[in-house]
Design a protein around this motif. Structure first.
Motif, short mmCIF file in Angstrom:
data_model
loop_
_atom_site.label_atom_id
_atom_site.label_comp_id
_atom_site.label_asym_id
_atom_site.label_seq_id
_atom_site.Cartn_x
_atom_site.Cartn_y
_atom_site.Cartn_z
N ARG A 192 -2.36 -6.47 -4.65
CA ARG A 192 -3.19 -6.11 -5.80
C ARG A 192 -2.37 -6.19 -7.09
O ARG A 192 -2.77 -6.82 -8.07
N TYR A 193 -1.18 -5.59 -7.05
CA TYR A 193 -0.35 -5.55 -8.25
C TYR A 193 0.36 -6.87 -8.49
O TYR A 193 0.67 -7.22 -9.64
N GLY A 194 0.62 -7.61 -7.42
CA GLY A 194 1.18 -8.94 -7.59
C GLY A 194 0.23 -9.85 -8.36
O GLY A 194 0.64 -10.61 -9.24
N ILE A 195 -1.05 -9.77 -8.03
CA ILE A 195 -2.06 -10.57 -8.74
C ILE A 195 -2.16 -10.12 -10.19
O ILE A 195 -2.19 -10.95 -11.11
N LEU A 196 -2.20 -8.81 -10.42
CA LEU A 196 -2.25 -8.31 -11.80
C LEU A 196 -1.02 -8.75 -12.58
O LEU A 196 -1.11 -9.10 -13.76
N GLY A 197 0.14 -8.74 -11.91
CA GLY A 197 1.37 -9.16 -12.58
C GLY A 197 1.31 -10.62 -13.01
O GLY A 197 1.71 -10.97 -14.13
N LEU A 198 0.79 -11.48 -12.14
CA LEU A 198 0.66 -12.89 -12.49
C LEU A 198 -0.31 -13.07 -13.66
O LEU A 198 -0.06 -13.84 -14.59
N LEU A 199 -1.43 -12.36 -13.61
CA LEU A 199 -2.44 -12.49 -14.66
C LEU A 199 -2.03 -11.82 -15.97
O LEU A 199 -2.67 -12.02 -17.00
N SER A 200 -0.94 -11.04 -15.93
CA SER A 200 -0.48 -10.38 -17.16
C SER A 200 0.08 -11.38 -18.16
O SER A 200 0.20 -11.08 -19.35
N LYS A 201 0.45 -12.59 -17.68
CA LYS A 201 1.03 -13.59 -18.57
C LYS A 201 0.13 -14.80 -18.80
O LYS A 201 0.27 -15.49 -19.78
N TRP A 202 -0.74 -15.09 -17.86
CA TRP A 202 -1.61 -16.26 -17.99
C TRP A 202 -2.85 -16.11 -17.12
O TRP A 202 -2.81 -15.43 -16.11
N ASP A 203 -3.93 -16.76 -17.55
CA ASP A 203 -5.16 -16.78 -16.77
C ASP A 203 -5.00 -17.77 -15.63
O ASP A 203 -4.30 -18.79 -15.75
N ALA A 204 -5.63 -17.49 -14.50
CA ALA A 204 -5.42 -18.36 -13.33
C ALA A 204 -6.61 -18.30 -12.39
O ALA A 204 -7.34 -17.30 -12.32
N SER A 205 -6.79 -19.38 -11.63
CA SER A 205 -7.79 -19.41 -10.56
C SER A 205 -7.16 -18.84 -9.29
O SER A 205 -5.94 -18.63 -9.22
N GLY A 206 -7.99 -18.61 -8.30
CA GLY A 206 -7.46 -18.14 -7.02
C GLY A 206 -6.46 -19.12 -6.43
O GLY A 206 -5.44 -18.73 -5.86
N TYR A 207 -6.76 -20.43 -6.60
CA TYR A 207 -5.84 -21.47 -6.09
C TYR A 207 -4.51 -21.42 -6.82
O TYR A 207 -3.44 -21.55 -6.20
N ASP A 208 -4.54 -21.23 -8.15
CA ASP A 208 -3.30 -21.13 -8.93
C ASP A 208 -2.45 -19.96 -8.45
O ASP A 208 -1.22 -20.06 -8.32
N ILE A 209 -3.11 -18.83 -8.18
CA ILE A 209 -2.41 -17.63 -7.72
C ILE A 209 -1.79 -17.87 -6.36
O ILE A 209 -0.63 -17.51 -6.11
N LYS A 210 -2.55 -18.52 -5.47
CA LYS A 210 -2.04 -18.84 -4.14
C LYS A 210 -0.80 -19.73 -4.23
O LYS A 210 0.19 -19.54 -3.51
N LYS A 211 -0.82 -20.70 -5.16
CA LYS A 211 0.32 -21.60 -5.33
C LYS A 211 1.56 -20.83 -5.76
O LYS A 211 2.68 -21.12 -5.31
N GLU A 212 1.39 -19.85 -6.63
CA GLU A 212 2.53 -19.02 -7.06
C GLU A 212 3.11 -18.24 -5.88
O GLU A 212 4.33 -18.13 -5.74
N PHE A 213 2.23 -17.71 -5.04
CA PHE A 213 2.70 -16.98 -3.86
C PHE A 213 3.41 -17.90 -2.88
O PHE A 213 4.36 -17.50 -2.20
N ASP A 214 2.98 -19.16 -2.80
CA ASP A 214 3.59 -20.12 -1.89
C ASP A 214 4.95 -20.59 -2.39
O ASP A 214 5.83 -20.94 -1.60
N ASP A 215 5.10 -20.65 -3.71
CA ASP A 215 6.33 -21.19 -4.28
C ASP A 215 7.30 -20.06 -4.66
O ASP A 215 8.02 -19.56 -3.82
N PHE A 216 7.26 -19.68 -5.89
CA PHE A 216 8.24 -18.73 -6.42
C PHE A 216 8.23 -17.39 -5.70
O PHE A 216 9.26 -16.84 -5.34
N MET A 217 7.03 -16.85 -5.48
CA MET A 217 6.93 -15.50 -4.95
C MET A 217 7.10 -15.41 -3.44
O MET A 217 7.16 -14.31 -2.88
#
Length: 215
Positions: free
Chosen positions: A4-29
Motif C-alpha cells: 500500500r505504502y510502496g504504491i503511494l511512495g511511487l505516486l508521490s513523485k509521478w502519476d502512473a498506471s498499474g502497469y507502470d507501477i508493476k514495472k517499477e516493482f519488477d525493476d528497481f524495487m
C-alpha cells in the motif's frame, strides 16, 4: 501493508498506471519487494476507495484508454505518517535456508549441487541489479540532475548489492565447508554409523574456521 505504502511512495513523485507501477516493482524495487499485478490492481482499488489516490482515463491511439493514478492530499498525509512511524523488525522467510536446514537428509554431493545452483541464481540476481544501476546512473548523468529521491534510492541499491554479495560468499564458504565434512554424511549412512559417532572435538577447528570469529 507495505505494498500500500510502496504504491503511494511511487505516486508521490509521478502519476502512473498499474502497469507502470508493476514495472517499477519488477525493476528497481525488486531489490526489496516483489509484487504481482494481481496484488497491485486490488490495492489500487482500495486506495481509491479510501480516497488516497485518484484516477483518470487517458486516451491512447489504437489502444483502450489507460487508467492513470495520482496521489491525493490525504494519500500524501498517509504516506508521511507511515514514513515517520517506527519500522517493523522484518520477519524472515527464506525458503532456501529452510531447505538447507534439513539437507542432512540428502547426500552431501546433492547438498553441494543445490548450493552451487542457488549460488548461480544469486549471482544472476546480482548481475541484474548491476545492470539496473548502470542504466539508472547513465540516465541521471545524461539529465545531470540530483535529488533526495536519488540519494535514498542509492542507499537502498547499495544494501541490495551487499546482500547479494554476502549470500554468494556464504554459498561459496558453505560449499567448501560441506565438502570438508562429507565424511559425516558417509558415516551416518553406513551400517555401523551408530557405532562410529564422530566427536565434536575432532571437527571444532573446521567449525571455527567456517564461522570466522562469529562464535
Amino acid at each position: 501493508m507495505s505494498l500500500r505504502y510502496g504504491i503511494l511512495g511511487l505516486l508521490s513523485k509521478w502519476d502512473a498506471s498499474g502497469y507502470d507501477i508493476k514495472k517499477e516493482f519488477d525493476d528497481f524495487m525488486s531489490i526489496f519487494w516483489h509484487s504481482h499485478l494481481s496484488q497491485i490492481y486490488p490495492e489500487l482499488s482500495k486506495l481509491e476507495k479510501d480516497q488516497l489516490v485518484d484516477s483518470k482515463l487517458v486516451p491512447q491511439d489504437g489502444k483502450p484508454d489507460k487508467k492513470v493514478f495520482s496521489i491525493t492530499e490525504k494519500g500524501a498525509d498517509e504516506l508521511a505518517h507511515w514514513l515517520h512511524s517506527q519500522p517493523e523488525t522484518p520477519k524472515i522467510k527464506d525458503a532456501f535456508l529452510m531447505q538447507a536446514f534439513f539437507m542432512d537428509n540428502i547426500p552431501a554431493d546433492e547438498v553441494i549441487f543445490q548450493l552451487k545452483f542457488y549460488q548461480k541464481e544469486r549471482q544472476q540476481r546480482l548481475e541484474k541489479m548491476q545492470r539496473t544501476i548502470a542504466e539508472t546512473w547513465q540516465g541521471i548523468k545524461e539529465r545531470n540532475v540530483m535529488s533526495s529521491r536519488i540519494v535514498m534510492s542509492a542507499v537502498v541499491l547499495k544494501r541490495g548489492i551487499e546482500q547479494e554479495i554476502d549470500y554468494i560468499k556464504w554459498c561459496e564458504e558453505t560449499i567448501q565447508f560441506v565438502e570438508s565434512c562429507k565424511y559425516l554424511w558417509d558415516n551416518e549412512s553406513s551400517v555401523d554409523g551408530d557405532n562410529n559417532r564422530m566427536l565434536f572435538d575432532e571437527w571444532e577447528e573446521q567449525f571455527m574456521r567456517y564461522f570466522g570469529g562469529h562464535l
